[in-house]
Write a protein that holds these residues in place. Sequence first.
Motif, PDB file in Angstrom:
ATOM      1  N   PRO A   1      45.669  44.407  47.700  1.00 23.44           N
ATOM      2  CA  PRO A   1      44.608  45.165  47.035  1.00 23.44           C
ATOM      3  C   PRO A   1      45.013  45.816  45.718  1.00 23.44           C
ATOM      4  CG  PRO A   1      45.560  46.483  48.783  1.00 23.44           C
ATOM      5  CD  PRO A   1      46.275  45.154  48.813  1.00 23.44           C
TER       6      PRO A   1
ATOM      7  N   THR B   1      45.182  46.001  42.104  1.00 20.65           N
ATOM      8  CA  THR B   1      44.559  45.320  40.972  1.00 20.65           C
ATOM      9  C   THR B   1      45.518  45.148  39.806  1.00 20.65           C
ATOM     10  OG1 THR B   1      42.417  46.248  41.601  1.00 20.65           O
ATOM     11  CG2 THR B   1      42.613  45.399  39.368  1.00 20.65           C
TER      12      THR B   1
ATOM     13  N   THR C   1      39.313  42.693  45.959  1.00 19.27           N
ATOM     14  CA  THR C   1      39.269  44.019  45.348  1.00 19.27           C
ATOM     15  C   THR C   1      38.432  44.940  46.227  1.00 19.27           C
ATOM     16  OG1 THR C   1      38.709  45.245  43.334  1.00 19.27           O
ATOM     17  CG2 THR C   1      37.227  43.497  43.961  1.00 19.27           C
TER      18      THR C   1
ATOM     19  N   GLU D   1      36.954  47.598  39.625  1.00 22.34           N
ATOM     20  CA  GLU D   1      38.081  46.676  39.651  1.00 22.34           C
ATOM     21  C   GLU D   1      37.608  45.229  39.522  1.00 22.34           C
ATOM     22  OE1 GLU D   1      40.116  47.471  43.270  1.00 22.34           O
ATOM     23  OE2 GLU D   1      41.147  49.251  42.522  1.00 22.34           O
ATOM     24  N   ALA D   2      36.474  44.920  40.160  1.00 25.70           N
ATOM     25  CA  ALA D   2      35.938  43.561  40.077  1.00 25.70           C
ATOM     26  C   ALA D   2      35.581  43.201  38.639  1.00 25.70           C
ATOM     27  CB  ALA D   2      34.710  43.434  40.982  1.00 25.70           C
TER      28      ALA D   2
ATOM     29  N   LEU E   1      38.749  42.583  36.662  1.00 28.03           N
ATOM     30  CA  LEU E   1      39.346  41.286  36.963  1.00 28.03           C
ATOM     31  C   LEU E   1      38.524  40.138  36.370  1.00 28.03           C
ATOM     32  CD1 LEU E   1      40.401  41.952  40.659  1.00 28.03           C
ATOM     33  CD2 LEU E   1      41.942  41.568  38.738  1.00 28.03           C
TER      34      LEU E   1
ATOM     35  N   VAL F   1      36.457  36.485  42.512  1.00 27.17           N
ATOM     36  CA  VAL F   1      36.796  37.853  42.905  1.00 27.17           C
ATOM     37  C   VAL F   1      35.929  38.226  44.097  1.00 27.17           C
ATOM     38  CG1 VAL F   1      36.897  40.265  42.192  1.00 27.17           C
ATOM     39  CG2 VAL F   1      37.395  38.456  40.526  1.00 27.17           C
TER      40      VAL F   1
ATOM     41  N   MET G   1      34.856  41.140  46.745  1.00 24.65           N
ATOM     42  CA  MET G   1      34.848  42.575  47.002  1.00 24.65           C
ATOM     43  C   MET G   1      34.471  42.810  48.457  1.00 24.65           C
ATOM     44  SD  MET G   1      32.629  45.508  45.088  1.00 24.65           S
ATOM     45  CE  MET G   1      32.430  47.123  45.845  1.00 24.65           C
TER      46      MET G   1
END
Length: 574
Positions: A505, A507, A530, A535-536, A539, A547, A549
């Motif tokens: 996890p 990032t 994530t 954070e998503a 990324l 990605v 979540m």
Amino acid sequence: MHSELTLVTTLASGLGLALLLGYLAIRVHLPAIVGYLLAGVIIGPATPGFVADVNLAHQLSELGVMLIMFGVGLHFSLADLLAVKKIALPGAIAQIAAATAMGFAAAHYWGWDLGAGLVLGFSLSVASTVVVLRALEDRGSLGSLNGRISVGWLVVEDLVAVFVMVLMPALAGSLRPAAEAGSAAAGSGASTLVWTLAMTLAQVGLFLVVMMVGGRRLFPWILWKVAKTGSRELFTLCVIAAAVGIAYGSSAIFGVSFALGAFFAGMMLGESDLAHRAAEESLPFRDAFSVLFFVAVGMLFDPTILVREPLRVLVVVAIVMIGKPLASLLIVLLLRYPLKTALLVGASRAQIGEFSFILAAMGVGLGILPVEGHDLILAGALVSIPLNHFLFAAIDPVLAWTRKRSPGGAADERPMDPLAALPMTVDEAQLRGHVVLVGYGRVGRRLGEAMAAKGIHFVVAEQSREVVEKLRSQGIHAVKGDASDATVLAQTHVMHARLLVIATPDTFAARKMMEIARILNPKIDTVVRTHSEEEAELLQKEKAGMVFMGEHELASGMSRYILGTLEKEIPAPA
């Protein structure tokens, strides 16, 4: 009129000043605990001006101790400890022994007796749970392997501290100076000591049996019955009453400390499916009374010790901020873990906190530790807690410096470790078009099992030595190390991989892994997990392939089930 309302006056002055100074401490990037301690110093008897009721503050601090220990027990996870037991258990015990020896040596040089030296040394050996967890969270390392190792180390320290608190009253007569213990205690023999220890351990053993046999069934059952009433207030009251009531009852009936009773109350309630809600509902009360605990500790501090005994204060600070971290660093390296892990664990040990204060107060109350010792311990905390931040900040520069000076730039991963590279016997065909899986925790393990079931070849990069050893024993290809290091990622043959799956996890580390992987293999596709939308988005800007979540995937799975169920029940249109 206000002079008669000592409880209200003490609460208002203590909490109000703690709020102000805690806010100022955070504004200058210090832990709020520093502000709470200073608030106690200001309203304590050692400084001029207003003085709160010390005796009342002490009783309130006992409630703080109960709720702090209740929270520790509530969040205690034996599974988390067992996951890192090979480093946390021997490492923490060795570090406690080293720090206790350093404190004892200093006390012996000052002319203190055996008991005072042991209490001083042990108080300096225990780190602050609050400070360490906050520092790891700020670095984003709490969920990483290194973070779990540091937390597991803390758990071992806490358990040892609880054990010491159990034995300290029984040993007080033997550890107390002869002049204070009196002729009867001074003349007590070994048989009396053995008998006292046996009785203490018998009482504690009986308490543990009652809690483990009856408590783990009764208290979760009561909690569930109260929860079914639908009353949030009654549920919160049940949690607090259980914490304080069990702590008090264990002391009154079994003779164990409030702290131990509250700790096991938290552990028993932690067995319930409602443990998360219990922790959430009791958090405001635990926070408020823990603040009062720190304020009360500050009220007992005599700041003139900084002027009267500056050299002794420096010795205590040196043990806490130099001796303990260096001992921890060497222990981690001797256990064959990378420098990055050693630096994080070492920085995590460079302060003292809650248990140090509890042990020091017990030592003074039992006549084992002189009041000066309590002041030295608190002075060490007031100095080390603010400075601990700078040790954490120095981790990355130290790692960068060692990488530049080390051949291949990977000194921190100990390249001579046989687990840091795949065995020569691995079939080269399995290292073409394979999947590189970073992390083998709860998510990574399920991904690995799914790929293995489909016959997909993959290589795991994992920082835990125990996990890598277990994987290799199962015939799964795995390398040990931090995959954000190019050398480690290269050992997974990522340059020939089809897919990079990052199941950790972190990032920041994930971004570095993707960058390195694309340099080594521009055609590689990536899959990242994530925990937040921010954070998503970050990324996605880094052009991560996919990605995932956690909350989105959970909602998607639940939506598919709900819609699928309802579609079966809804009649088709005519």
